[in-house]
Design a protein around this motif. Structure first.
Motif, PDB file in Angstrom:
ATOM      1  N   LEU A 208       0.804  -1.155  -0.014  1.00 22.47           N
ATOM      2  CA  LEU A 208       0.179   0.057   0.077  1.00 22.47           C
ATOM      3  C   LEU A 208       0.983   1.313  -0.134  1.00 22.47           C
ATOM      4  N   PHE A 209       1.835   1.421   0.849  1.00 18.28           N
ATOM      5  CA  PHE A 209       2.725   2.474   1.004  1.00 18.28           C
ATOM      6  C   PHE A 209       3.633   2.657  -0.196  1.00 18.28           C
ATOM      7  N   LEU A 210       3.825   1.680  -0.773  1.00 19.41           N
ATOM      8  CA  LEU A 210       4.834   1.595  -2.067  1.00 19.41           C
ATOM      9  C   LEU A 210       3.859   2.162  -3.171  1.00 19.41           C
ATOM     10  N   ILE A 211       2.642   1.786  -3.300  1.00 16.19           N
ATOM     11  CA  ILE A 211       1.990   1.983  -4.553  1.00 16.19           C
ATOM     12  C   ILE A 211       1.464   3.662  -4.425  1.00 16.19           C
ATOM     13  N   ALA A 212       1.191   4.001  -3.179  1.00 13.18           N
ATOM     14  CA  ALA A 212       0.780   5.495  -2.973  1.00 13.18           C
ATOM     15  C   ALA A 212       2.297   6.334  -3.273  1.00 13.18           C
ATOM     16  N   ALA A 213       3.412   5.886  -2.823  1.00 18.07           N
ATOM     17  CA  ALA A 213       4.483   6.679  -3.060  1.00 18.07           C
ATOM     18  C   ALA A 213       4.663   6.896  -4.506  1.00 18.07           C
ATOM     19  N   GLU A 214       4.779   5.472  -5.242  1.00 22.16           N
ATOM     20  CA  GLU A 214       4.904   5.466  -6.921  1.00 22.16           C
ATOM     21  C   GLU A 214       3.754   6.345  -7.559  1.00 22.16           C
ATOM     22  N   ALA A 215       2.679   6.355  -7.038  1.00 14.33           N
ATOM     23  CA  ALA A 215       1.397   7.199  -7.641  1.00 14.33           C
ATOM     24  C   ALA A 215       1.777   8.553  -7.477  1.00 14.33           C
ATOM     25  N   ILE A 216       2.419   9.032  -6.624  1.00 14.91           N
ATOM     26  CA  ILE A 216       2.557  10.460  -6.508  1.00 14.91           C
ATOM     27  C   ILE A 216       3.883  10.950  -7.048  1.00 14.91           C
ATOM     28  N   ALA A 217       5.051  10.476  -6.884  1.00 14.63           N
ATOM     29  CA  ALA A 217       6.255  10.699  -7.589  1.00 14.63           C
ATOM     30  C   ALA A 217       7.063   9.633  -7.843  1.00 14.63           C
ATOM     31  N   ALA A 218       7.142   9.210  -9.054  1.00 15.69           N
ATOM     32  CA  ALA A 218       7.977   8.120  -9.784  1.00 15.69           C
ATOM     33  C   ALA A 218       7.810   8.290 -11.122  1.00 15.69           C
ATOM     34  N   GLN A 219       8.768   7.660 -11.871  1.00 12.93           N
ATOM     35  CA  GLN A 219       8.842   7.736 -13.319  1.00 12.93           C
ATOM     36  C   GLN A 219       8.693   6.167 -13.499  1.00 12.93           C
ATOM     37  N   ASP A 220       8.808   5.310 -12.675  1.00  9.03           N
ATOM     38  CA  ASP A 220       8.795   3.792 -13.169  1.00  9.03           C
ATOM     39  C   ASP A 220       7.875   3.213 -11.899  1.00  9.03           C
ATOM     40  N   GLY A 221       7.481   1.909 -11.875  1.00  8.67           N
ATOM     41  CA  GLY A 221       6.969   1.302 -11.065  1.00  8.67           C
ATOM     42  C   GLY A 221       5.432   0.867 -11.148  1.00  8.67           C
ATOM     43  N   LEU A 222       4.729  -0.155 -10.631  1.00 10.19           N
ATOM     44  CA  LEU A 222       3.530  -0.674 -10.765  1.00 10.19           C
ATOM     45  C   LEU A 222       2.553   0.498 -10.296  1.00 10.19           C
ATOM     46  N   GLY A 223       2.703   1.066  -9.358  1.00 12.51           N
ATOM     47  CA  GLY A 223       1.764   2.198  -8.847  1.00 12.51           C
ATOM     48  C   GLY A 223       1.741   3.374  -9.796  1.00 12.51           C
ATOM     49  N   TYR A 224       3.177   3.635 -10.129  1.00  8.77           N
ATOM     50  CA  TYR A 224       3.147   4.723 -11.203  1.00  8.77           C
ATOM     51  C   TYR A 224       2.449   4.595 -12.565  1.00  8.77           C
ATOM     52  N   ARG A 225       2.520   3.311 -13.040  1.00  6.74           N
ATOM     53  CA  ARG A 225       1.724   2.798 -14.239  1.00  6.74           C
ATOM     54  C   ARG A 225       0.127   2.886 -14.057  1.00  6.74           C
ATOM     55  N   ILE A 226      -0.358   2.327 -13.030  1.00 10.73           N
ATOM     56  CA  ILE A 226      -1.779   2.568 -12.755  1.00 10.73           C
ATOM     57  C   ILE A 226      -2.164   3.937 -12.676  1.00 10.73           C
ATOM     58  N   PHE A 227      -1.537   4.894 -11.871  1.00  9.63           N
ATOM     59  CA  PHE A 227      -2.089   6.075 -11.877  1.00  9.63           C
ATOM     60  C   PHE A 227      -1.841   6.955 -12.995  1.00  9.63           C
ATOM     61  N   LEU A 228      -0.910   6.686 -13.830  1.00 12.71           N
ATOM     62  CA  LEU A 228      -0.620   7.237 -15.251  1.00 12.71           C
ATOM     63  C   LEU A 228      -1.730   7.061 -16.050  1.00 12.71           C
ATOM     64  N   VAL A 229      -2.399   5.752 -16.141  1.00 12.68           N
ATOM     65  CA  VAL A 229      -3.365   5.354 -17.090  1.00 12.68           C
ATOM     66  C   VAL A 229      -4.645   5.822 -16.707  1.00 12.68           C
ATOM     67  N   ARG A 230      -4.818   6.272 -15.351  1.00 21.20           N
ATOM     68  CA  ARG A 230      -6.392   6.354 -14.856  1.00 21.20           C
ATOM     69  C   ARG A 230      -6.975   7.331 -15.536  1.00 21.20           C
ATOM     70  N   ARG A 231      -6.250   8.444 -15.949  1.00 24.99           N
ATOM     71  CA  ARG A 231      -6.933   9.675 -16.362  1.00 24.99           C
ATOM     72  C   ARG A 231      -7.483   9.139 -18.011  1.00 24.99           C
ATOM     73  N   TYR A 232      -6.921   8.221 -18.496  1.00 19.55           N
ATOM     74  CA  TYR A 232      -7.550   7.654 -19.773  1.00 19.55           C
ATOM     75  C   TYR A 232      -8.635   6.599 -19.507  1.00 19.55           C
ATOM     76  N   LEU A 233      -9.222   6.198 -18.380  1.00 20.45           N
ATOM     77  CA  LEU A 233      -9.849   5.190 -17.970  1.00 20.45           C
ATOM     78  C   LEU A 233      -9.361   3.815 -18.585  1.00 20.45           C
ATOM     79  N   SER A 234      -8.317   3.549 -18.538  1.00 15.87           N
ATOM     80  CA  SER A 234      -7.597   2.198 -19.208  1.00 15.87           C
ATOM     81  C   SER A 234      -7.765   1.298 -18.340  1.00 15.87           C
TER      82      SER A 234
END
Length: 274
Positions: A208-234
């Motif tokens: 949970l903490f890893l995904i949250a941190a990657e979602a806010i500030a990261a250039q790679d990672g599983l959490g980063y990818r999920i929050f990157l594509v959420r704006r496109y409803l992918s």
């Protein structure tokens, strides 16, 4: 007449009962997906299994034009590296603190209240502070995991040490053991398997903490990818990534079980009887 509380399923029935909820979830999803796609073939909320399979296959086999890396494996490598470092540091620190706190009252007196207070601080609430202090690089993500799960592990190991029979320490001292020998030969062997068990429980929070941190500030990672594509409803990316994270968590959990059973078979005797 057998009471319900005493009925235990045989192994084939246990396997079937374990699979049943997953089959029900899959059936419900496929039914809902088919219904939505029948009304709107371009619906993105509940993509078909075929669509998700094609998307995740592309992410797992095709290199990113900008970075040259394959997204799924690059994200997995980045996340697992952060998770391993964070959980590893937490486990080592918890074992040291738990050993001394559970074995030395003079150590427990000043540090136990502090650990209790720290464990009550919501780690995500201090995430902005971590980014300010440590930057948005790898360090802040690892520190968040460490702060998030270490107090829990310490409290669990301390409690386990205090629950051990006092007779063990008395007998060891009667045989001439000093404080270090009691800690290392009596407490440490019994706290180590407990550490593996507690780490299994803490892995969910660590993810949970890893995904949250990657979602806010990261250039790679599983959490980063999920929050990157959420704006496109992918959802054809999000759902397979969530399933992949779940599979990785399950594999790590089972690996810890295997290590614990292999190294400390005596710790699982009661489990094998049930």
């Amino acid at each position: 007449m057998k009471r319900l509380i005493n009925l235990k399923p045989a192994r084939p029935a246990r396997v079937a009962l374990a699979l049943l909820p997953f089959l029900v979830i899959a059936f419900v999803y496929m039914s809902a997906s088919s219904a939505r796609l029948a009304e709107n073939p371009n619906d993105r909320l509940l993509p078909s299994p075929a669509k998700m399979t094609d998307t995740i296959t592309g992410l797992a086999t095709e290199a990113n034009v900008r970075t040259g890396s394959i997204p799924l494996w690059a994200d997995t490598k980045a996340s697992l590296r952060r998770l391993a470092i964070g959980v590893g540091i937490s486990a080592f620190a918890a074992l040291i603190f738990g050993l001394f706190s559970g074995g030395l009252p003079l150590f427990r007196a000043p540090f136990s209240p502090l650990i209790t207070v720290v464990s009550l601080i919501p780690p995500l609430a201090i995430l902005p502070i971590l980014f300010i202090v440590f930057g948005t690089g790898e360090l802040s993500k690892v520190v968040l995991i460490v702060i998030g799960i270490t107090p829990f592990l310490i409290r669990d190991l301390t409690g386990e040490a205090l629950r051990l029979p006092e007779e063990q320490r008395i007998k060891a001292q009667t045989l001439g053991a000093n404080s270090w020998q009691v800690l290392l030969r009596v407490l440490l062997p019994q706290l180590t398997p407990r550490l593996l068990s507690a780490t299994r429980l803490a892995l969910g929070s660590a993810w949970l903490f890893l995904i949250a941190a990657e979602a806010i500030a990261a250039q790679d990672g599983l959490g980063y990818r999920i929050f990157l594509v959420r704006r496109y409803l992918s959802m054809d990316v999000i759902l397979p990534y969530v399933a992949w994270i779940t599979l990785l968590a399950f594999i790590i959990d089972q690996a810890l079980v295997w290590i614990s059973r292999l190294a400390f078979p005596w710790y699982h005797v009661d489990e094998d009887k049930s």
